[in-house]
Motif scaffolding. Sequence first.
Motif, PDB file in Angstrom:
ATOM      1  N   ARG A  72       7.439 -12.160   0.433  1.00  0.00           N
ATOM      2  CA  ARG A  72       7.511 -11.335  -0.772  1.00  0.00           C
ATOM      3  C   ARG A  72       8.070  -9.957  -0.433  1.00  0.00           C
ATOM      4  N   HIS A  73       9.061  -9.542  -1.186  1.00  0.00           N
ATOM      5  CA  HIS A  73       9.645  -8.228  -0.956  1.00  0.00           C
ATOM      6  C   HIS A  73      10.272  -7.706  -2.239  1.00  0.00           C
ATOM      7  N   SER A  74      10.644  -6.439  -2.212  1.00  0.00           N
ATOM      8  CA  SER A  74      11.163  -5.779  -3.410  1.00  0.00           C
ATOM      9  C   SER A  74      12.070  -4.636  -2.987  1.00  0.00           C
ATOM     10  N   THR A  75      13.146  -4.417  -3.751  1.00  0.00           N
ATOM     11  CA  THR A  75      14.047  -3.321  -3.395  1.00  0.00           C
ATOM     12  C   THR A  75      13.411  -1.953  -3.644  1.00  0.00           C
ATOM     13  N   TRP A  76      12.492  -1.881  -4.630  1.00  0.00           N
ATOM     14  CA  TRP A  76      11.738  -0.650  -4.874  1.00  0.00           C
ATOM     15  C   TRP A  76      10.283  -1.016  -5.137  1.00  0.00           C
ATOM     16  N   CYS A  77       9.373  -0.127  -4.809  1.00  0.00           N
ATOM     17  CA  CYS A  77       7.995  -0.278  -5.261  1.00  0.00           C
ATOM     18  C   CYS A  77       7.535   1.063  -5.817  1.00  0.00           C
ATOM     19  N   ILE A  78       6.547   0.984  -6.692  1.00  0.00           N
ATOM     20  CA  ILE A  78       6.046   2.185  -7.358  1.00  0.00           C
ATOM     21  C   ILE A  78       4.554   2.322  -7.078  1.00  0.00           C
ATOM     22  N   PHE A  79       4.088   3.564  -6.910  1.00  0.00           N
ATOM     23  CA  PHE A  79       2.679   3.854  -6.699  1.00  0.00           C
ATOM     24  C   PHE A  79       2.185   4.653  -7.914  1.00  0.00           C
ATOM     25  N   PRO A  80       1.820   3.971  -9.006  1.00  0.00           N
ATOM     26  CA  PRO A  80       1.620   4.655 -10.291  1.00  0.00           C
ATOM     27  C   PRO A  80       0.434   5.599 -10.326  1.00  0.00           C
ATOM     28  N   LYS A  81      -0.608   5.349  -9.561  1.00  0.00           N
ATOM     29  CA  LYS A  81      -1.795   6.196  -9.629  1.00  0.00           C
ATOM     30  C   LYS A  81      -1.635   7.484  -8.832  1.00  0.00           C
ATOM     31  N   TRP A  82      -0.527   7.622  -8.132  1.00  0.00           N
ATOM     32  CA  TRP A  82      -0.357   8.785  -7.267  1.00  0.00           C
ATOM     33  C   TRP A  82       0.958   9.479  -7.595  1.00  0.00           C
ATOM     34  N   GLY A  83       1.050   9.903  -8.830  1.00  0.00           N
ATOM     35  CA  GLY A  83       2.212  10.678  -9.250  1.00  0.00           C
ATOM     36  C   GLY A  83       3.465   9.855  -9.387  1.00  0.00           C
ATOM     37  N   ASN A  84       3.302   8.513  -9.478  1.00  0.00           N
ATOM     38  CA  ASN A  84       4.473   7.639  -9.582  1.00  0.00           C
ATOM     39  C   ASN A  84       5.478   7.919  -8.468  1.00  0.00           C
ATOM     40  N   SER A  85       4.982   7.916  -7.229  1.00  0.00           N
ATOM     41  CA  SER A  85       5.894   7.977  -6.094  1.00  0.00           C
ATOM     42  C   SER A  85       6.437   6.580  -5.831  1.00  0.00           C
ATOM     43  N   GLU A 129       0.810  -1.194   0.000  1.00  0.00           N
ATOM     44  CA  GLU A 129       0.000   0.000   0.000  1.00  0.00           C
ATOM     45  C   GLU A 129       0.839   1.236   0.000  1.00  0.00           C
ATOM     46  N   ASP A 130       0.661   2.023  -1.032  1.00  0.00           N
ATOM     47  CA  ASP A 130       1.297   3.329  -1.046  1.00  0.00           C
ATOM     48  C   ASP A 130       0.655   4.159   0.028  1.00  0.00           C
ATOM     49  N   ASP A 131       1.456   5.008   0.599  1.00  0.00           N
ATOM     50  CA  ASP A 131       0.893   5.847   1.619  1.00  0.00           C
ATOM     51  C   ASP A 131      -0.011   6.883   0.996  1.00  0.00           C
ATOM     52  N   SER A 132      -0.270   6.809  -0.292  1.00  0.00           N
ATOM     53  CA  SER A 132      -1.226   7.694  -0.924  1.00  0.00           C
ATOM     54  C   SER A 132      -2.306   6.911  -1.652  1.00  0.00           C
ATOM     55  N   ASN A 133      -2.695   5.748  -1.169  1.00  0.00           N
ATOM     56  CA  ASN A 133      -3.825   4.988  -1.692  1.00  0.00           C
ATOM     57  C   ASN A 133      -3.657   4.601  -3.151  1.00  0.00           C
ATOM     58  N   GLU A 162      -3.702  -7.148  -7.838  1.00  0.00           N
ATOM     59  CA  GLU A 162      -4.211  -8.471  -8.113  1.00  0.00           C
ATOM     60  C   GLU A 162      -5.706  -8.470  -7.846  1.00  0.00           C
ATOM     61  N   ALA A 163      -6.484  -8.797  -8.882  1.00  0.00           N
ATOM     62  CA  ALA A 163      -7.923  -8.659  -8.784  1.00  0.00           C
ATOM     63  C   ALA A 163      -8.531  -9.579  -7.745  1.00  0.00           C
ATOM     64  N   ASP A 164      -7.909 -10.750  -7.498  1.00  0.00           N
ATOM     65  CA  ASP A 164      -8.540 -11.689  -6.586  1.00  0.00           C
ATOM     66  C   ASP A 164      -8.518 -11.207  -5.150  1.00  0.00           C
ATOM     67  N   ASP A 165      -7.705 -10.208  -4.820  1.00  0.00           N
ATOM     68  CA  ASP A 165      -7.708  -9.671  -3.467  1.00  0.00           C
ATOM     69  C   ASP A 165      -8.856  -8.714  -3.235  1.00  0.00           C
ATOM     70  N   GLY A 166      -9.431  -8.176  -4.300  1.00  0.00           N
ATOM     71  CA  GLY A 166     -10.522  -7.236  -4.152  1.00  0.00           C
ATOM     72  C   GLY A 166     -10.145  -5.994  -3.395  1.00  0.00           C
ATOM     73  N   ASP A 167      -8.882  -5.576  -3.490  1.00  0.00           N
ATOM     74  CA  ASP A 167      -8.430  -4.429  -2.711  1.00  0.00           C
ATOM     75  C   ASP A 167      -7.853  -3.404  -3.667  1.00  0.00           C
ATOM     76  N   ASP A 168      -8.148  -2.136  -3.448  1.00  0.00           N
ATOM     77  CA  ASP A 168      -7.672  -1.131  -4.398  1.00  0.00           C
ATOM     78  C   ASP A 168      -6.601  -0.250  -3.802  1.00  0.00           C
ATOM     79  N   SER A 169      -5.801  -0.810  -2.895  1.00  0.00           N
ATOM     80  CA  SER A 169      -4.780   0.029  -2.271  1.00  0.00           C
ATOM     81  C   SER A 169      -3.408  -0.613  -2.334  1.00  0.00           C
ATOM     82  N   ASP A 170      -3.099  -1.222  -3.497  1.00  0.00           N
ATOM     83  CA  ASP A 170      -1.847  -1.952  -3.590  1.00  0.00           C
ATOM     84  C   ASP A 170      -0.886  -1.316  -4.578  1.00  0.00           C
TER      85      ASP A 170
END
Length: 591
Positions: A378-391, A27-31, A36-44
Amino acid sequence: MKRLLVLLMALSLLFSACAFAELENGEDDSNPVPIEADDGDDSDPQPVDMMEDEELEVQEEILQGRVLQFGDEGDDVLALQTRLKDLKYYTGNLSGRYREGTRKAVETFQADFELDQTGIADLRTLSILFSLTHRPLRYGSSGEDVKELQKQLTELGYYKGKISGNYLEATRKAVENLQKKNNLEVNGVADADLQDMIADGRILSKSDKPDDTNTPAPNLSNYLVDDNENGVAVADVAFEKKLKSGSSGKLVKTMQERLTELGYYEGPISGNFQKYTTRAVKAVQTQNGLESTGVVDEETWNVIFNDARIVMPGATPKPTPEPTPVPFHIVVDVANQVTSVYGRDENGEYTVPVRQMLCSTGMKATPSDVGDWVLNGRHSTWCIFPKWGNSYARYWTRINGSIAFHSPIYTAVSNSAMKISSYKKLGQRASHGCIRLAVWDAKWIYDNVGAGTVVSIVEGMDPDPELRDALKLPPLDTKYCTPISTPVPTAEPEYSLDNVPQLGNRQLKENSQGEDVYWLQKTLKDLGYYDTKVTGKMLKKTVKAVKAFQQDHGLRANGGVNQELMDLIAETARNAKNPQETPAPIATPEP
């Protein structure tokens, strides 16, 4: 409306691609957007480089993703342009329209990674693009990332020129010398892997003595056959680095060739570590009694290349070793904004504090998910929040389908692009549910905490000002986003129960500090009145412990400490440590 839904689904699937593309929920700190559609969650958010152990699960979903090409429009094209711009391939407007400038940028990117130069952003191109932490730097490159490379080369002793941000002959020569010293392919190009190795400290400096760990792999045709075993050809190939889903290059190709000869792999010898390579590696691990991770670490590498007793496909597998206990339990204290890692004591209970860190949990309107969660690794060295200005954020470790541990927010995939305000908010609620940590703390979680670890997110714990005060963060160098100075830890005062501090006319009260406060806290902790960090600074929790002691001993509970009370505390602690034996009763004579 229907077209909008189709676009949103396409964007969701597009950002599922990484190294033929794995995705992660976080979850980006900006929603951020759903992944993944099967989670039914829109904050990933979408990690930039993904975990290998989920590749098979998302493969079918990825194959339905949208290939982008000239003439396409939409949010997924905008995300593509933004990523290309971050990596300095695209200089045009972020329009969301796939025109000639975008096509040329994709073509240049494909050339850099030895892909077919079609100018079409197919799934393979997208997976590599969104998995990168660095663009390849070569003669003619320029920008801040070149400056960063030149600084690192200077520190390592390979470069003595001007920090110009221009990759010219002196920089190319420095990279070549580094590659020679470290037994790497000498081509004068600082690709993403080389930049990661430099950043992670896995490169010999010019003055270091080389060791045997970087010996290049010999030709696989030079097999040795051990006639005393099962006749399997043994390749004398030294382990160089860990390989996992998303890895690519000569080592992956070498491994695929070896797995084919052993009968474990039937896929293409592509040099790309994807679905079928992961499956083959897991099969080797299962057959040979190793943990089936799909990651080629040194132990797995040696089984594949250097063990004549390797169990072949179809043979009776070796027994799987007993799993080792999970070493840590993590508690996120929302009230105090502190994340604590506990290790196991001699009874196997998680009671030993290993590391405690200030954090930022979810804000009141978007709280963190309270409860117990089991990490899946599961982990990643970087993650991207594309819907929120690509933070972006660094060192992302999944907690559940909505939230994760990660660093403060970054404005680009660059170590110097941290949003300083995000760092300064550590210690207070600031996120949309994720647990933000300082970069070095997020990296510690990333490096040390694996699958099976329980994370307990807890509300309502008692205030602990002493602990928060002890975890103050250092100021940052805003240019490089690193601590201005790393203070040397102050040595703890010598403690002896018999060496009671002499206060004289001094009375200890809230905000008092010194070795006498340290002695007071340590002794009260041994007596069970004080249960947090011994800091030498008397804040509210120490005052509360003093009041509890005073009440138990029939004294006025004012929280102040004078010499008389110090002596009483010392006497109580000595008696508790060495209780006097109860004398045996004298026998009563019979009448």
